[in-house]
Write an enzyme that holds these catalytic residues in place. Structure first.
Site, PDB file in Angstrom:
ATOM      1  N   GLU A 169     -57.243  20.292 -82.438  1.00  0.00           N
ATOM      2  CA  GLU A 169     -56.694  20.928 -83.620  1.00  0.00           C
ATOM      3  C   GLU A 169     -55.177  21.035 -83.522  1.00  0.00           C
ATOM      4  OE1 GLU A 169     -60.420  23.592 -85.075  1.00  0.00           O
ATOM      5  OE2 GLU A 169     -59.220  24.414 -83.465  1.00  0.00           O
ATOM      6  N   CYS A 219     -47.920  23.713 -84.120  1.00  0.00           N
ATOM      7  CA  CYS A 219     -48.559  24.125 -82.872  1.00  0.00           C
ATOM      8  C   CYS A 219     -49.442  22.973 -82.415  1.00  0.00           C
ATOM      9  CB  CYS A 219     -49.378  25.391 -83.128  1.00  0.00           C
ATOM     10  SG  CYS A 219     -50.274  25.972 -81.680  1.00  0.00           S
ATOM     11  N   CYS A 250     -59.959  23.331 -72.159  1.00  0.00           N
ATOM     12  CA  CYS A 250     -59.030  23.811 -71.129  1.00  0.00           C
ATOM     13  C   CYS A 250     -59.852  24.092 -69.885  1.00  0.00           C
ATOM     14  CB  CYS A 250     -58.323  25.088 -71.606  1.00  0.00           C
ATOM     15  SG  CYS A 250     -57.035  25.658 -70.482  1.00  0.00           S
ATOM     16  N   CYS A 299     -59.461  31.727 -69.465  1.00  0.00           N
ATOM     17  CA  CYS A 299     -58.978  33.049 -69.859  1.00  0.00           C
ATOM     18  C   CYS A 299     -60.052  33.680 -70.744  1.00  0.00           C
ATOM     19  CB  CYS A 299     -57.647  32.932 -70.577  1.00  0.00           C
ATOM     20  SG  CYS A 299     -56.424  32.080 -69.562  1.00  0.00           S
ATOM     21  N   CYS A 353     -59.862  33.869 -74.680  1.00  0.00           N
ATOM     22  CA  CYS A 353     -59.417  32.677 -75.405  1.00  0.00           C
ATOM     23  C   CYS A 353     -60.594  31.795 -75.783  1.00  0.00           C
ATOM     24  CB  CYS A 353     -58.435  31.899 -74.528  1.00  0.00           C
ATOM     25  SG  CYS A 353     -57.967  30.304 -75.225  1.00  0.00           S
ATOM     26  N   CYS A 382     -53.814  31.973 -83.173  1.00  0.00           N
ATOM     27  CA  CYS A 382     -53.758  31.780 -81.720  1.00  0.00           C
ATOM     28  C   CYS A 382     -55.103  32.061 -81.098  1.00  0.00           C
ATOM     29  CB  CYS A 382     -52.825  32.792 -81.059  1.00  0.00           C
ATOM     30  SG  CYS A 382     -51.181  32.687 -81.586  1.00  0.00           S
TER      31      CYS A 382
END
Ligand code: SAH
Ligand code: SF4
Length: 396
Positions: free
Chosen positions: A116, A129, A136, A140, A143, A372
């Site tokens: 994205e 962004c 990933c 975290c 997230c 975010c």
């Protein structure tokens, strides 16, 4: 919180140039690599520098994808290029536009993976962004991207290609032979804050950002590019030396105990080590403050003591900093809640009184899950279960 329906969603299928012809993609090559590639197909060495500059300019300054349009190259040379190369960027699968003007693109890359890309228009500037990995490897606990199992590094072509995708959509390539003044740009800033940990894909991110900064191409100043990292300490110094862009740190907690849970890479490089590397980040000046990103999680990291500890850490290490408070963006199955507005403002006040800028980031594009930490390819099948997420967050 259920996201409301997006305002518009259109599916675009830009025909993809075949890549099983064995032709090499010129996008994403450094200038040296491009030069070598041109020589390898027969460009005389004497001309190589000039040809590299010409092809580079067509690709990155004017957004041309078709060799036939490169009119300052002789016809037979254009044919030679077309026989050997393609100019290819990721394919846009969907584009959603939020009611606040934020645009989210889902783009498809080789292997059928999707990432994205989010464009955020603001007064006087527009920020893109971009993502550096599919998923990933870090986990975290707050997230959304971290819950996605499947990971691969994006190539430099796929990273710089995201900028080109947005420029296409914003219709922002200047007419060949002309330049667009910087202040008239819709896409003026880049943040590496999409999916992935950029410093775990250092070389590709570096090469892509050097292309984006090149004065004969996309022409973004290094001061308009911000790389956000969760704290891969050994690569922070390298970022200063080899990229020279602005730095943002996903700080998020003021004690190792809490940061170990929120940002597990803290177990490898703890708060003290991270702060030392930030203090040493060269070129730090007033205009180049490091951004501390701090996600506000209700009852987890948002106390008055946390605010004071945060300020103490930064002062103790004499870091030129600003603190960006990010109200937690919820996602399905998230094990946290957003701090109350009162808490967030009280936290911001303490930081502000200590002499640091403490803007509260306004969530953008929430209705299209573009804010975010909400990014995650919807079509991605390999997901972790809610139980797994909670267990990893130390809540299970
Ligand atoms: N991997 C890099 C860059 C991507 S994340 C990093 O971690 O810095 C971009 C920012 O969004 C980071 O500060 C991240 O911690 C934050 N973020 C992640 N999930 C979030 C969420 N659900 N709500 C608000 N911010 C989040
Ligand atoms: Fe990865 Fe950054 Fe999300 Fe952590 S916050 S899981 S490092 S993308």
């Amino acid at each position: 919180m259920e996201p409301t329906a997006p305002i518009t969603q259109d599916v675009m299928t830009i025909p993809r140039k075949t890549d099983d012809t064995g032709k090499r993609n010129l996008v994403g090559m450094t200038r040296d690599q491009l030069r070598d590639a041109l020589i390898a197909v027969g460009t005389p060495e004497k001309q190589a520098k000039m040809r590299t500059g010409q092809v580079w300019q067509w690709i990155y300054q004017w957004g041309v994808r078709d060799f036939d349009v490169m009119t300052n190259l002789a016809k037979p040379y254009r044919a030679l290029l077309a026989e050997n190369f393609v100019i290819e960027i990721p394919e846009v699968v969907t584009r959603q536009i939020s009611e606040d003007g934020t645009r989210k693109y889902l783009v498809r890359i080789a292997g059928g993976h999707e990432v994205e890309v989010v464009y955020i228009p603001e007064e006087g500037r527009g920020t893109l962004c971009i993502s550096s990995q599919v998923g990933c490897t870090l986990t975290c606990s707050f997230c959304h991207t971290g819950t996605q199992k499947l990971v691969r590094n994006l190539t430099s072509a796929e990273i710089v290609g995201q900028i080109m995708v947005a420029r296409d959509d914003l219709n922002e390539w200047p007419e060949p032979g002309t330049r667009k003044p910087d202040e008239a740009r819709l896409l003026s800033n880049i943040v590496l804050m999409g999916m992935g940990e950029p410093l775990y894909n250092f070389e590709n991110v570096r090469d892509a950002m050097l292309i984006a900064m090149d004065p004969e191409g996309i022409q973004l100043s290094r001061r308009r590019i911000t790389l956000s990292t969760s704290g891969v300490v050994p690569e922070i110094a390298r970022t200063a030396e080899e990229i020279g862009c602005l730095l943002a740190i996903s700080f998020h907690a003021t004690t190792d105990e809490v940061r170990d849970k929120l940002v597990p890479i803290n177990k490898r490089w703890n708060i003290e080590e991270l702060l030392k590397s930030l203090a040493a980040y060269p070129k730090v000046s007033n205009s180049e403050r490091i951004t501390f990103e701090y996600v506000m999680l209700n009852g987890v990291n948002d106390s008055v003591e946390d605010a004071h500890r945060l300020v103490d850490h930064i002062k103790r290490h004499k870091i030129a900093a600003k603190i960006n408070l990010i109200p937690f963006n919820e996602w399905p199955g998230a094990p946290y809640k957003r701090s109350s507005n009162n808490r967030i403002h009280a936290f911001a006040d303490i930081i502000h009184e200590a002499g640091f800028a403490s803007p509260i980031r306004r969530p953008r594009g929430e209705d299209i899950m573009a804010a975010c930490g909400q990014l995650k390819s919807e079509t991605e099948r390999a997901r972790k279960s809610k139980r797994q997420i909670e267990a990893e967050a130390g809540l299970g």
